[in-house]
Scaffold this active site. Structure first.
Site: not given
Ligand code: IMP
Ligand code: MG
Length: 333
Positions: A12-17, A42-43, A174, A249, A251, A253
């Site tokens: 996830g967070d590869e910059g797909k958006g 989150g995009h 994701q 979140t 947080r 990375r």
């Molecule tokens: P959940 O999808 O909220 O249940 O989270 C499960 C795991 O997937 C956690 O480690 C999250 O940080 C990760 N995760 C879920 N959605 C994303 C995303 O869009 N980007 C990055 N990590 C994600």
């Molecule tokens: Mg993201």
């Protein structure tokens, strides 16, 4: 005019958006449809100086495309309505009748116990809502008064777009290694997120898709718990300028260098036909905002060629800056 699926090649967070936004504008998409899990994504898209932050609507919002959400996606009606209003796009939004609704109880359940403590979820209610869907007690979009006037048959619409030869963009969320089945279980999200699952989410069969574009960042990041090969210390991450914070979140990375091993496996799992490398300018600052492949430095081109050689899939797009227009399109040059 083909149908493309865009998926994440890492965590996830590869910059797909940004890639979705570029393709929607450049390839004049008729419709963009969100597959994937739900508002845990989150995009961020920056187009002509304006920043769009999206969790529910497709990142093609910056184009004129119709904006749809497939039946397999979990919908938080408040998040969706807020985005539709904020960016004034309500008239082109359609949510599938069958999409599950995230309710307050799902948010509460996602913010305690092992989901919070062990897995480190985004706390957006997606796991508990998917669990209710499996138990067949989830509410669906058809029965949600807040979405009145916005629901319809997305599967029928997207198949129709492909049948008449218009461009359709199917947006995954994701990343491959967060897949419930193909990822680093149990440190994963609550369903499969590879290309096949993303197509299923929106009601497209496997033969309707022409291209699967796998998005890989120039380095790997991960939020929450779970393995990350080659993980760097927080100091080293900062030194390299790879520090990122989660869109949903906030947080910090975790980060590691680009992984050929993961990219290769993800290409197999998704049957990728093209790779998009994002944040290329973070690794090669001299390429910032470039759009012409020929002008990249030798060391930058060498990296691209190494990825193609190892993974066996052509690199079709390269992101060289935050703006959508900062993109090298190798289909053109
Ligand atoms: P959940 O999808 O909220 O249940 O989270 C499960 C795991 O997937 C956690 O480690 C999250 O940080 C990760 N995760 C879920 N959605 C994303 C995303 O869009 N980007 C990055 N990590 C994600
Ligand atoms: Mg993201």
């Amino acid at each position: 005019m083909p149908a493309y699926v865009i998926v994440g090649g890492f965590f996830g967070d590869e910059g797909k958006g940004k890639i979705v936004a570029y393709l929607a504008l450049n390839d004049k998409a008729d419709t963009a449809v969100r597959g994937g899990v739900g508002p845990n994504a989150g995009h961020t898209v920056i187009h002509q100086g304006k920043t769009y932050k999206l969790r529910m609507l497709p990142s093609a919002i910056v184009s004129r495309a119709k904006l749809m959400v497939g039946a397999g996606v979990l919908v938080n009606p408040d998040v969706l309505l807020d985005e539709a209003k904020r960016y004034d796009v309500k008239s082109r939004v359609l949510v599938d009748y069958g999409a599950s609704i995230i309710e307050e109880k799902h948010l509460d359940a996602d913010r305690v116990g092992h989901l919070k403590e062990k897995i480190g979820t985004t706390g957006t209610g997606t796991g508990p809502a998917n669990s209710d869907r499996v138990l067949r007690v989830a509410k669906i979009a058809r029965d949600e008064p807040k979405l009145k006037g916005l629901v319809g048959d997305v599967a029928e619409h997207v198949n129709g777009v492909v049948d008449v030869g218009k461009n359709l963009i199917v947006e995954g969320t994701q990343g491959t290694f967060l897949s419930l089945y193909h990822g680093t279980y149990p440190y994963v999200t609550s369903k499969d997120v590879t290309a096949s699952a993303i197509c299923s989410d929106v009601g497209l069969g496997p033969k309707k898709v022409d291209d699967v574009i796998m998005v890989c960042k120039a380095y790997v990041t991960r939020v929450g718990a779970g393995e990350l090969d080659g993980e760097l210390s927080a100091e080293e991450v900062q030194k390299r300028g790879w520090q990122e914070f989660g869109t949903v979140t906030g947080r910090l990375r975790r980060a590691a260098p680009f992984s050929m091993k993961l990219a290769k496996r993800a290409a197999m799992l998704n049957s990728a036909t093209g790779i998009a490398i994002t944040k290329f300018d973070v690794l090669f600052p001299e390429t910032a905002n470039m759009t012409n492949y020929a002008k990249l430095t030798i060391r930058a081109k060498k990296f691209v060629e190494e990825v193609e050689g190892e993974v066996g899939v052509p690199v079709v797009l390269i992101g060289t800056g935050a703006e959508v227009s900062s993109t090298v399109d190798r289909r053109k040059n």
